[in-house]
Structure formats: C-alpha cells, structure tokens
Design a protein around this motif. Structure first.
Motif, PDB file in Angstrom:
ATOM      1  N   ALA A 196       0.839  -1.198   0.000  1.00 35.32           N
ATOM      2  CA  ALA A 196       0.000   0.000   0.000  1.00 35.32           C
ATOM      3  C   ALA A 196       0.876   1.251   0.000  1.00 35.32           C
ATOM      4  O   ALA A 196       2.081   1.188   0.264  1.00 35.32           O
ATOM      5  N   GLU A 197       0.260   2.364  -0.263  1.00 38.37           N
ATOM      6  CA  GLU A 197       0.990   3.633  -0.342  1.00 38.37           C
ATOM      7  C   GLU A 197       0.729   4.463   0.906  1.00 38.37           C
ATOM      8  O   GLU A 197      -0.415   4.633   1.326  1.00 38.37           O
TER       9      GLU A 197
ATOM     10  N   ALA B 111      -9.546   2.437   4.781  1.00 39.90           N
ATOM     11  CA  ALA B 111      -9.216   2.322   3.365  1.00 39.90           C
ATOM     12  C   ALA B 111      -7.725   2.557   3.188  1.00 39.90           C
ATOM     13  O   ALA B 111      -7.089   3.242   3.994  1.00 39.90           O
TER      14      ALA B 111
ATOM     15  N   ARG C  42      -4.537   2.768  -0.200  1.00 37.60           N
ATOM     16  CA  ARG C  42      -4.368   2.954  -1.632  1.00 37.60           C
ATOM     17  C   ARG C  42      -3.299   2.002  -2.154  1.00 37.60           C
ATOM     18  O   ARG C  42      -2.213   1.883  -1.568  1.00 37.60           O
TER      19      ARG C  42
ATOM     20  N   LYS D  46      -1.434   1.379  -5.745  1.00 43.90           N
ATOM     21  CA  LYS D  46      -1.199   1.881  -7.095  1.00 43.90           C
ATOM     22  C   LYS D  46      -2.264   2.900  -7.513  1.00 43.90           C
ATOM     23  O   LYS D  46      -2.824   2.852  -8.607  1.00 43.90           O
ATOM     24  N   GLY D  47      -2.576   3.814  -6.579  1.00 41.47           N
ATOM     25  CA  GLY D  47      -3.518   4.876  -6.861  1.00 41.47           C
ATOM     26  C   GLY D  47      -4.973   4.489  -6.735  1.00 41.47           C
ATOM     27  O   GLY D  47      -5.854   5.335  -6.893  1.00 41.47           O
ATOM     28  N   VAL D  48      -5.254   3.223  -6.428  1.00 43.43           N
ATOM     29  CA  VAL D  48      -6.634   2.742  -6.304  1.00 43.43           C
ATOM     30  C   VAL D  48      -6.988   2.624  -4.827  1.00 43.43           C
ATOM     31  O   VAL D  48      -6.239   2.031  -4.038  1.00 43.43           O
ATOM     32  N   SER D  49      -8.118   3.189  -4.421  1.00 44.86           N
ATOM     33  CA  SER D  49      -8.562   3.106  -3.030  1.00 44.86           C
ATOM     34  C   SER D  49      -9.297   1.784  -2.803  1.00 44.86           C
ATOM     35  O   SER D  49     -10.215   1.435  -3.553  1.00 44.86           O
TER      36      SER D  49
END
Length: 361
Positions: free
Chosen positions: A244-245, A254, A256, A258-261
């Motif tokens: 995750a980021e 939640a 993220r 790769k930019g997806v939540s």
C-alpha cells in the motif's frame, strides 16, 4: 489425561537458540498441532515436553506437576516417532504389548489390552504377523498401538505420517482424528504439513525462527493470521500481498494500492511503516468494473472452481473463482475485494493490525 503447560521455556545449543521463551497451555483432551518449517523449534519443543531434551530455562508442567527436570520415563507420556521405531524381530502383538510386559502387568491384562487396541486400529488379523512384511500404513498403526496401549497421560507425535505416501497420509489423518476422539487423550502432534494441521487440530501453534507466532483454531488461523508469515504459510495458494501507499492512522478503513482506493477493516493502531494488504484468493472477485485491473496470465480449472492468475500493477495475484466466470489468457479484467475478509499488515513488524484479526494467543 492431562493439561500440559509451558512457562517461558527456552532451549539453546551453544550460541544457537532453538526455542525462544515459549509460554502456552495445551488443554486436557485437546488435539494440539505444532506447525512450522524445518528448524523452527517445534520438534525441540516436543522433545522437551517428552523429557528427551532438558530446557535451558523455564518450566514444564504435566497435569499440574512440575516435570521440567524429570526423565522421560517418569512423565507418563507416550511418544510416536516418524520412522515407527518398531522391533523387526517381534510380531505385531509383541510390539504393541512391549510397554505392558516391561511394566510387569499380568498376562491376562496384557492380552486384553493388546486385543482391545488392535481392534480399535483394525489390525486384529495382523497380531501374529511379523512387522517386517507389513505395509507402511499398517506399520504406522502398530506404532500407534504401542503408544495407545500404555494409556499414558499424553501422546506426543513427531511427524508420524511423514514416511507415508500422499494417499496413505490422507487416510491416516482421518483415522488419527477419529482415534483421538475415541481415546480422548491429550495429543501433541508436530508437522510441517499445513494440510495435516488444518484437518486434525483443535488448535494450531504456528512457529518460525524459534518463536511461537500464533495459537488458535484452524479457522482463526486461516481467517485471522497474526503475521504475514502465518498468512503465507497457511493456505494453498497462500494469501496475496499488495504493498500500500503511505502510512495509515489508527482506525483507517481504506488504503491505496497503485492509486486505487481499497476498503479494508479498521486498523487497530498507527502503522510504524507502510501497510501491506493481504487477500486470500477466494476473497478477490472478478468483475467488469473492478477497483484494480490486470491481465490474465493463466487459468487452472479445478472442477467447480478455477484458479486465475492475474498480472496487475501491484503484482501477480491468484484469484479463486467459480468456473461459471469466463476468462481467457491475455484478457484484461477487473478485480474487487471482499472488504470484511481482508487483512492489513505493518510492513515493519509483519504483524496484523486489523481489528477482526485479534484472535491471537
């Protein structure tokens, strides 16, 4: 039978630590499985319970009695080894009743108990045969019979099915569990095979690098792994992991990738490092408009289910899906996640931080 309790039990061999401060209780009448890779400390722990090894520190209690420094012969424990350890020059009958004859029990009782155990194991017809000509499965039954006939406080088994082929192992797993239920004995069973552990255990103790990582029921171990190692070691295929980021605060719902939540169960505490999302193959769904997209690398059909391997920007994922879902190699598909079944791990400690994953200890 008996409860077995370990209190801060530690074992070292020179500079090497084989068991690092283990503390847990094996309940009276429980089928307790110690699971982990080779060299993790599970067999050393079993041998200390049996009195075949003495701990460097800590205490071992059997039925409330401190047996830490007692010899194995003084602990009223029966041990079943991986390689059977039978006497090849003796018949099946004499192998089974050897402990009773050594103890000097009356002949009538020796005969009655031997035949009772042979009937329980379905080897009455082999009693007067030599063990040398028996199949591996029958030799294993003889070894079990010799342990059971003693009516010991606890039975310890060190990978007893390791020498059998896959078909025999499946049969013996079922028979061992049925036998345990009939005898009602406290059983401690060591294995590196997660399938054996999941099939037989009341509770599983997962070990790695000399440490106990989690003790729980098979369901809890599978659904709520305490660490990434447990999550990876249990399950076939094992859990998928996605980095995750950013850092997550306590209570985050939640993260993220790769930019997806992606929605996740609430976290218990702030993470000391970035989060890692864990998802079992059956907890990922193939959908038209998924949160994460990827390209199908391969499809394995497995009867009513199929295992789909998908390459995504976050890495390669394994997805277990119904065979009614039609996908083809090279196709781009969407993936969605079953929120309540996901796990979140702290990348620095590898420990789970999901609230529902608190079933540990």
């Amino acid at each position: 039978m008996a409860e077995i309790r370990l209190e801060e039990v530690r074992k070292t061999f020179g500079d090497f630590t084989a068991v690092r401060g283990s503390s847990f209780t094996i309940r009276d009448g429980e089928f307790f499985v110690m699971l982990g890779p080779s060299g993790c400390g599970k067999t050393t722990t079993l041998r200390m319970i049996a009195g075949l090894e003495l701990p460097t520190s800590g205490r071992i209690l059997l039925d409330g009695e401190d047996v830490t420094w007692k010899r194995g012969s003084e602990r009223d424990i029966a041990f079943v080894f991986q390689l059977f350890a039978l006497y090849p020059h003796m018949s099946v009958r004499r192998n089974i009743n050897f402990p009773l004859r050594i103890a000097g029990l009356p002949r009538r009782e020796v005969k009655a108990r031997t035949e009772e155990v042979a009937a329980m194991l379905r080897i009455e017809h082999l009693l007067d045969r030599s063990v040398g000509g028996l199949a591996a499965g029958d030799r294993q039954r003889v070894a079990l019979g010799r342990a059971i006939v003693r009516r010991a406080k606890a039975f310890l088994m060190d990978e007893p099915l390791g020498a059998l082929d896959a078909e025999f192992r499946d049969v013996m797993c079922e028979e061992l569990r049925v036998l345990h239920n009939r005898v009602g004995a406290t059983t401690v069973y060591v294995t590196h095979d997660q399938v054996e552990a999941m099939a037989m255990a009341d509770r599983i103790c997962v070990m790695n690098h000399a440490e106990v990582l989690q003790i729980a029921t098979p369901t809890e171990i599978y659904d709520h792994p305490a660490t990434r190692f447990v999550a990876n070691f249990i399950g076939s295929p094992s859990m998928n992991f996605l980095p995750a980021e950013g850092h997550l605060p306590a209570g985050a719902t939640a993260l993220r990738v790769k930019g997806v939540s992606i929605a996740v169960p609430a976290t218990t505490a702030p993470l000391s490092a970035e989060a890692v999302l864990g998802a079992r193959p059956e907890h990922i769904r193939i959908v038209e408009e998924g949160a994460l997209r990827g390209r199908v690398f391969g499809v394995e059909y497995m009867g009513s289910r199929q295992l789909v391997t998908v390459d995504t920007e976050a890495g390669r994922l394994r997805v277990r899906a119904p065979n009614t879902v039609r996908v083809a190699d090279g196709e781009t598909i969407g993936l969605d996640f079953i929120t309540e079944r996901l796990s979140v791990f702290d990348a620095a400690t590898d420990r789970s931080v999901t609230i529902r994953g608190a079933a540990h200890g």
